[in-house]
Design an enzyme around this catalytic site. Structure first.
Site, PDB file in Angstrom:
ATOM      1  N   GLY A 189       0.803  -1.217   0.000  1.00  0.00           N
ATOM      2  CA  GLY A 189       0.000   0.000   0.000  1.00  0.00           C
ATOM      3  C   GLY A 189       0.834   1.264   0.000  1.00  0.00           C
ATOM      4  NE  ARG A 192       8.639   6.992  -0.117  1.00  0.00           N
ATOM      5  CZ  ARG A 192       9.875   7.352  -0.430  1.00  0.00           C
ATOM      6  NH1 ARG A 192      10.486   8.277   0.256  1.00  0.00           N
ATOM      7  NH2 ARG A 192      10.517   6.775  -1.434  1.00  0.00           N
ATOM      8  CE  LYS A 212       7.667   7.939  -3.695  1.00  0.00           C
ATOM      9  NZ  LYS A 212       8.228   7.336  -4.924  1.00  0.00           N
ATOM     10  N   GLY A 225       6.487   7.612   6.777  1.00  0.00           N
ATOM     11  CA  GLY A 225       5.704   8.148   5.667  1.00  0.00           C
ATOM     12  C   GLY A 225       6.285   9.400   5.049  1.00  0.00           C
ATOM     13  NE  ARG A 286       0.896   1.663  -7.109  1.00  0.00           N
ATOM     14  CZ  ARG A 286       1.898   2.521  -6.856  1.00  0.00           C
ATOM     15  NH1 ARG A 286       3.072   2.067  -6.505  1.00  0.00           N
ATOM     16  NH2 ARG A 286       1.736   3.812  -6.956  1.00  0.00           N
ATOM     17  CG  ASP A 382       5.151  -3.227  -4.823  1.00  0.00           C
ATOM     18  OD1 ASP A 382       5.737  -4.267  -5.145  1.00  0.00           O
ATOM     19  OD2 ASP A 382       5.710  -2.296  -4.211  1.00  0.00           O
ATOM     20  CG  ASN A 383       7.576  -0.568  -7.282  1.00  0.00           C
ATOM     21  OD1 ASN A 383       6.935   0.071  -6.464  1.00  0.00           O
ATOM     22  ND2 ASN A 383       8.682  -1.212  -6.960  1.00  0.00           N
ATOM     23  CG  ASP A 392       6.139   3.792  -7.184  1.00  0.00           C
ATOM     24  OD1 ASP A 392       5.653   4.904  -6.969  1.00  0.00           O
ATOM     25  OD2 ASP A 392       5.560   2.732  -6.912  1.00  0.00           O
TER      26      ASP A 392
END
Length: 639
Positions: A189, A192, A212, A225, A286, A382-383, A392
């Protein structure tokens, strides 16, 4: 009441608003706790959902509450955090709100991309931000009212919130899972990242604005974060460099920092300056967002309890569960106008088309990476964006799994993970629904054997997707390289005789990749008939040896290029008619076009390191001009 910027941006249609259409995570909280402050705790959510409400909060973690004065009651964490949260809206409409505690924050704008606003957010009022940062004129010392509100919003000081069609609307973070370095990593998840608003451009394209480094979210685990300045600089410049090369990417809107006396980010080397990056993309969803809805078999039997994260609730099963309805809603959302915009007819199956479109977009994106020598670093699921855009930045891979040569293979690994996640949907639409889309309750009461058969059929679609990915990658890879070589047409032997042969010479002599292409942009076939001109050109190519070139090494480079240049010159002259159609001086015009795709300025590691140092040590307008100067240099030009 806010007068400018984000609160006045047009929202997309109701069907395109995340919080109206995608399932929300509802964390189990003890009675009486404020859900917006309690979500500062990291949690695992066994029951699936896509997004969680959370406001940006750029303050240090662990939180340090002020000690109560003698004789007074110590303030609790919930009350203290509530003082940071912007108050809730009472009526329809959006406002950029600030709480009493947030008023003390003094964010500084050190980077602003005028190109990002012009390309994707042209309706955004940023006041004199471009002049303040030195992107226009000589720079100004003070922000005007519109620019100040812009800075407050992108730094997390002001919170854009309100009601839309009677429904609560405000910042959110996304929940996803992922395979990291080939291993299932469970719930991840936005640890940040906080999305603050969706908007629609004058051309009808949805854009999402995300911060971000804006503080903890429910997915931060034991982290704070926050982001350090060096991290923000890399992504700010990296994203805009990719955009300048026309490689699909998220965009960087701004970069802000807080004074050290207000916020220090503690990392392995001690305290560092903070940064909050505002970035923009049509969506930040994503592949991992799909994986969390239908995790692999092993994940459905794993218990999750990670440092800094509490499982769903006391005594509850914290293993991840399938959420068929969440998967359906997410798929329809991504396939629709808010995402890939596949143009599906009502009730038309979307599983196969979504998987194929995501695959082909990412294949074209990675082809761009390869042609321009970019290495992402960590292509975990996840990227990997479902829109096929680079997201990312600022990753590193010390194991070599994601090195430059392996990137095409690794993107296929990520696509295979998506297909496996959608396998039941694909199989159901093909076997049980005869090409119709899955509807609400599509998997309710279905036998496990039927689910397994659907999954088997759906997973089998991966072979067709892999073939399409390979073909698309090769075609785009060749197309982009031909542009870099200044060739308008494609011939069968171009890959071997022109592209690979040139790259082999670079590798054999350890020549600088980018500098060699830039040098090649001044080559004219007529040089082959002019000994002095050819000799001078070969000399320039030989200067691209990065370390201590000797006369012998230069001579070897020149000798290696001579036969290749003869072949290349003949290939260029075969297209002379396409260039002479516009008049005389066709060689000069062709060289100018080559320079537009072979940049003179390249964002190299040493440039980033020097830039970070200047930003950490500089102050005032001089500091703001650092990033502005680089932004102006990024876009390739024909001169």
């Amino acid at each position: 009441m806010s007068k400018h910027t984000f609160a006045r941006l047009p929202l997309p249609a109701s069907t395109e608003i995340t919080q109206h259409n995608l399932p929300r995570i509802d964390p189990s909280l003890p009675s009486g706790e404020n859900p917006h402050t309690a979500q500062r705790r990291s949690q695992t959510f066994p029951k699936a959902g896509v997004w969680a409400r959370v406001t940006s909060l750029p303050i240090a973690f662990p939180y340090r509450l002020p000690r109560a004065a003698e004789g007074e009651k110590q303030q609790g964490i919930e009350d203290w955090l509530a003082g940071w949260d912007a108050f809730e809206p009472a009526s329809e409409g959006m406002e950029a709100r600030v709480s009493e505690k947030r008023k003390a924050l003094q964010p500084e704008l050190i980077g602003y991309s005028e190109g990002c606003v012009g390309d994707v957010l042209e309706h955004l009022d940023v006041g004199n931000a471009a002049r303040y940062t030195g992107q226009e004129g000589d720079g100004e010392e003070r922000l005007d009212e519109a620019a100040q509100e812009f800075v407050d919003c992108v730094a997390g000081k002001r919170v854009v919130t309100g009601q839309v069609e009677g429904k609560e609307y405000g910042p959110w973070s996304s929940r996803y899972a992922g395979h990291q370095f080939g291993v299932w990593a469970g719930q991840l998840g936005d640890g940040r990242a906080t999305s603050i608003l969706e908007t629609k451009t004058p051309h009808g394209r949805r854009q999402e604005i995300q911060l971000k480094g804006a503080g903890r979210t429910p997915f931060s685990r034991s982290a704070d974060g926050l982001a350090v300045l060096r991290s923000g600089v890399r992504e700010f410049l990296g994203a805009e460099a990719m955009a300048a090369l026309q490689i699909p990417t998220s965009r960087a809107l701004s970069l802000t920092t807080l004074p050290l006396h207000q916020l220090q980010v503690i990392r392995e080397n001690g305290p560092e300056p903070s940064s909050t990056l505002a970035r923009v993309a049509p969506s930040f969803l994503r592949i991992g967002n799909f994986e969390i809805m239908n995790p692999p078999e092993e994940a459905r039997h794993m218990q999750f309890f990670m440092l800094g994260m509490a499982g769903g609730g006391q005594g509850e099963d914290s293993s991840l569960k399938r959420d068929w309805e969440g998967l359906r809603k997410l798929g329809e959302w991504v396939a629709g106008p808010a995402g890939l915009d596949l143009g599906l007819k009502e009730g038309e199956a979307w599983g196969k088309k979504l998987a194929m479109e995501v695959a082909l977009r990412n294949a074209r994106m990675v082809a761009g990476w390869q042609v321009y020598g970019f290495c992402h670093g960590v292509i975990n699921t996840d990227n990997v964006s479902v829109l096929g855009i680079t997201i990312d930045y600022d990753h590193s891979d010390h194991e070599g799994r994601y090195d430059y040569r392996k990137q095409p293979t690794m993107i296929m690994y990520a696509i295979t993970s998506l297909i496996n996640t959608l396998a039941e949907v694909i199989g159901c639409e093909e076997m049980a629904l005869n090409g119709k889309a899955v509807a609400a309750g599509w998997a309710e009461g279905v036998d496990e054997e039927d689910l397994e058969e659907w999954a088997r059929v759906g997973a089998g679609y991966g072979k067709e997707v892999e073939r399409a990915v390979m073909e698309t990658f090769k075609a785009e890879h060749k197309r982009l390289y031909l542009k870099r070589f200044g060739l308008n047409t494609s011939q069968d032997d171009d890959m071997s005789e022109i592209i690979d042969s040139f790259l082999n010479i670079l590798a054999m002599h350890d020549l600088d990749f980018h500098a060699s292409f830039r040098t090649l942009s001044s080559f004219r076939p007529s040089m082959m008939e002019d000994t002095a001109a050819l000799d001078a050109f070969l000399g320039r190519l030989a200067e691209n040896i990065p370390k201590n070139p000797t006369d012998k090494k230069r001579s070897e480079v020149r000798d290696s290029f001579k036969p290749w240049l003869k072949t290349y010159a003949a290939r260029v002259k075969s297209e002379q008619d396409s260039w002479t159609a516009g008049g005389e001086h066709w060689e000069e015009r062709r060289c100018a076009e080559m320079r537009k795709v072979n940049p003179r300025f390249v964002l190299r590691q040493w440039v980033l390191e020097e830039t970070i140092k200047k930003l950490e040590e500089g102050e005032g307008l001089e500091r703001r001009r650092v990033l502005a100067h680089i932004l102006k240099s990024l876009k390739p030009k024909g001169d």
